[in-house]
Design a protein around this motif. Structure first.
Motif, PDB file in Angstrom:
ATOM      1  N   GLN A 135       4.337  -3.965 -15.003  1.00 41.58           N
ATOM      2  CA  GLN A 135       5.812  -3.942 -14.938  1.00 41.58           C
ATOM      3  C   GLN A 135       6.303  -3.039 -13.796  1.00 41.58           C
ATOM      4  O   GLN A 135       7.296  -2.330 -13.943  1.00 41.58           O
ATOM      5  CB  GLN A 135       6.443  -3.487 -16.266  1.00 41.58           C
ATOM      6  N   PHE A 136       5.580  -3.042 -12.706  1.00 43.17           N
ATOM      7  CA  PHE A 136       5.952  -2.315 -11.478  1.00 43.17           C
ATOM      8  C   PHE A 136       6.041  -0.796 -11.682  1.00 43.17           C
ATOM      9  O   PHE A 136       6.799  -0.117 -11.001  1.00 43.17           O
ATOM     10  CB  PHE A 136       7.253  -2.901 -10.875  1.00 43.17           C
ATOM     11  N   ASP A 137       5.225  -0.328 -12.634  1.00 40.01           N
ATOM     12  CA  ASP A 137       5.134   1.126 -12.851  1.00 40.01           C
ATOM     13  C   ASP A 137       3.972   1.658 -12.004  1.00 40.01           C
ATOM     14  O   ASP A 137       2.806   1.501 -12.374  1.00 40.01           O
ATOM     15  CB  ASP A 137       4.902   1.416 -14.342  1.00 40.01           C
ATOM     16  N   VAL A 138       4.293   2.290 -10.853  1.00 38.66           N
ATOM     17  CA  VAL A 138       3.234   2.737  -9.932  1.00 38.66           C
ATOM     18  C   VAL A 138       2.402   3.889 -10.516  1.00 38.66           C
ATOM     19  O   VAL A 138       1.336   4.202  -9.994  1.00 38.66           O
ATOM     20  CB  VAL A 138       3.796   3.157  -8.543  1.00 38.66           C
ATOM     21  N   LEU A 166       0.830  -1.213   0.000  1.00 38.90           N
ATOM     22  CA  LEU A 166       0.000   0.000   0.000  1.00 38.90           C
ATOM     23  C   LEU A 166       0.863   1.261   0.000  1.00 38.90           C
ATOM     24  O   LEU A 166       0.482   2.279  -0.585  1.00 38.90           O
ATOM     25  CB  LEU A 166      -0.980  -0.018   1.184  1.00 38.90           C
ATOM     26  N   LEU A 167       2.061   1.186   0.609  1.00 40.52           N
ATOM     27  CA  LEU A 167       2.988   2.330   0.535  1.00 40.52           C
ATOM     28  C   LEU A 167       3.452   2.533  -0.915  1.00 40.52           C
ATOM     29  O   LEU A 167       3.563   3.664  -1.384  1.00 40.52           O
ATOM     30  CB  LEU A 167       4.206   2.105   1.439  1.00 40.52           C
ATOM     31  N   LEU A 168       3.691   1.421  -1.625  1.00 42.47           N
ATOM     32  CA  LEU A 168       4.099   1.523  -3.035  1.00 42.47           C
ATOM     33  C   LEU A 168       2.982   2.126  -3.877  1.00 42.47           C
ATOM     34  O   LEU A 168       3.216   2.999  -4.709  1.00 42.47           O
ATOM     35  CB  LEU A 168       4.468   0.130  -3.586  1.00 42.47           C
ATOM     36  N   ARG A 169       1.766   1.654  -3.623  1.00 45.88           N
ATOM     37  CA  ARG A 169       0.617   2.147  -4.385  1.00 45.88           C
ATOM     38  C   ARG A 169       0.409   3.655  -4.157  1.00 45.88           C
ATOM     39  O   ARG A 169      -0.082   4.365  -5.030  1.00 45.88           O
ATOM     40  CB  ARG A 169      -0.627   1.373  -3.943  1.00 45.88           C
ATOM     41  N   SER A 170       0.762   4.137  -2.950  1.00 50.18           N
ATOM     42  CA  SER A 170       0.523   5.554  -2.644  1.00 50.18           C
ATOM     43  C   SER A 170       1.676   6.470  -3.074  1.00 50.18           C
ATOM     44  O   SER A 170       1.613   7.675  -2.854  1.00 50.18           O
ATOM     45  CB  SER A 170       0.241   5.727  -1.147  1.00 50.18           C
ATOM     46  N   VAL A 172      10.674  -0.367  -7.095  1.00 50.52           N
ATOM     47  CA  VAL A 172       9.355  -0.875  -6.688  1.00 50.52           C
ATOM     48  C   VAL A 172       9.366  -2.402  -6.708  1.00 50.52           C
ATOM     49  O   VAL A 172       8.871  -3.048  -5.784  1.00 50.52           O
ATOM     50  CB  VAL A 172       8.242  -0.302  -7.608  1.00 50.52           C
ATOM     51  N   PHE A 173       9.994  -2.968  -7.755  1.00 48.51           N
ATOM     52  CA  PHE A 173      10.090  -4.428  -7.855  1.00 48.51           C
ATOM     53  C   PHE A 173      10.840  -5.003  -6.646  1.00 48.51           C
ATOM     54  O   PHE A 173      10.417  -6.003  -6.063  1.00 48.51           O
ATOM     55  CB  PHE A 173      10.809  -4.823  -9.159  1.00 48.51           C
ATOM     56  N   GLU A 174      11.937  -4.344  -6.249  1.00 49.82           N
ATOM     57  CA  GLU A 174      12.736  -4.831  -5.114  1.00 49.82           C
ATOM     58  C   GLU A 174      11.904  -4.849  -3.835  1.00 49.82           C
ATOM     59  O   GLU A 174      11.933  -5.814  -3.063  1.00 49.82           O
ATOM     60  CB  GLU A 174      13.982  -3.936  -4.919  1.00 49.82           C
ATOM     61  N   MET A 175      11.113  -3.787  -3.620  1.00 47.95           N
ATOM     62  CA  MET A 175      10.278  -3.717  -2.413  1.00 47.95           C
ATOM     63  C   MET A 175       9.100  -4.685  -2.485  1.00 47.95           C
ATOM     64  O   MET A 175       8.746  -5.335  -1.504  1.00 47.95           O
ATOM     65  CB  MET A 175       9.782  -2.285  -2.205  1.00 47.95           C
ATOM     66  N   ALA A 176       8.514  -4.801  -3.684  1.00 48.75           N
ATOM     67  CA  ALA A 176       7.371  -5.715  -3.865  1.00 48.75           C
ATOM     68  C   ALA A 176       7.815  -7.164  -3.652  1.00 48.75           C
ATOM     69  O   ALA A 176       7.044  -7.991  -3.156  1.00 48.75           O
ATOM     70  CB  ALA A 176       6.771  -5.540  -5.252  1.00 48.75           C
TER      71      ALA A 176
END
Length: 300
Positions: free
Chosen positions: A267-270, A174-178, A221-225
């Motif tokens: 492709q992890f593009d937020v 959710l942090l990534l999404r925001s 983002v990929f690394e955190m996901a």
């Protein structure tokens, strides 16, 4: 206040909680509908409390007002545990749940303290490691699951461990999404310095570290996901040892997985607009069917 007006005011308070969760945390609202009726009220009060504290900084035009709101909640918890009446619907519902189910004060305090510390961060005060964000997710998201288990009278180390992993995964995702929202409001970054440095996003601006939303963002983002994905995996490895009555409480693993899958698709593009569609990037109907299937199978 007489008995009838007390119970009608309490009904209104719980109804307010349901509306808050439905309006601002829709994917968890759908998860809570899968809970047995005797657990649902407590779960909605706890989630509404989370909505109040999570949104405190976003609804305030001035960060100081947001911080004051969080400090108010910190005091409100102390008042609730001292049996003082608070004229606030979410606090009223929470008070009823706490006295009925003996919810741990320490978890509520931990949750608000984490939000307050986050609110006090300066824009250039970047978290150092993913571990810091995992602790933040544990304190703000996992604690809600612990208290929901507690409200259901479920005491299980396996369920607590699964809840811890699900909370961390959910919180990180959710942090990534925001990220786009926070970037648009020039708020603090939730990309840790170690991850930003790995992907050449960390720059020095007048002696202050700053994160640039540049080319390597999707790799960051990929690394955190990927860390979130490992937490979901660990939670599922515990599934066989989790008591049956705890399984519906752990359904928030489903929206976390949905968001992870949506990130993979983009492709992890937020900043991909598809992430903002429907519920976490999929149609509401498809999300509900997925959730019902997991609930029916007793999985998470």
């Amino acid at each position: 206040m007489n008995g009838a007006s007390t119970s009608s005011s309490l009904r209104a308070a719980f109804s307010h909680c349901v509306q808050q969760v439905r309006s601002y945390d829709y994917h968890h609202y759908l998860c809570l509908l899968q809970l047995p009726p005797d657990m649902r009220k407590a779960a909605f009060a706890l989630r509404a409390f989370n909505v109040e504290t999570a949104r405190a900084m976003d609804v305030a035009s001035d960060p100081r007002i947001g911080l004051m709101r969080l400090l108010w909640w910190q005091e409100a918890i102390d008042k609730i545990f001292s049996n003082k009446v608070i004229e606030h619907p979410t606090a009223q519902a929470l008070s009823a749940v706490i006295s009925e189910h003996k919810i741990s004060k320490s978890w509520l305090k931990r949750s608000v303290a984490a939000r307050i510390n986050d609110a006090r961060r300066e824009v250039n005060d970047i978290p150092e490691t993913i571990g810091e964000l995992e602790r933040y997710a544990e304190d703000t998201v996992s604690t809600i699951l612990y208290m929901t288990l507690q409200a259901g009278g479920i005491s299980s180390t396996a369920a607590d461990h699964a809840a811890s992993h699900i909370g961390k995964a959910s919180g990180l995702l959710l942090l990534l999404r925001s990220l786009p929202y926070h970037a648009s409001r020039n708020r603090q970054s939730y990309i840790p310095a170690e991850v930003a440095a790995n992907h050449e996003l960390l720059v020095n601006q007048g002696g202050q570290p700053e994160i640039r939303m540049g080319e390597g963002l999707s790799e960051a983002v990929f690394e955190m996901a990927s860390v979130a994905s490992v937490h979901l995996q660990k939670a599922r490895e515990l599934a066989r040892t989790v008591p049956t009555e705890a399984l519906p409480v752990l359904l928030p693993a489903v929206p976390a997985q949905v968001l992870l899958d949506s990130l993979r698709r983009t492709q992890f593009d937020v900043f991909d607009p598809r992430l903002a569609r429907g519920v976490l990037g999929i149609s509401p109907l498809w999300f509900q069917l997925k959730l019902k299937w997991y609930a029916w199978r007793g999985k998470f």
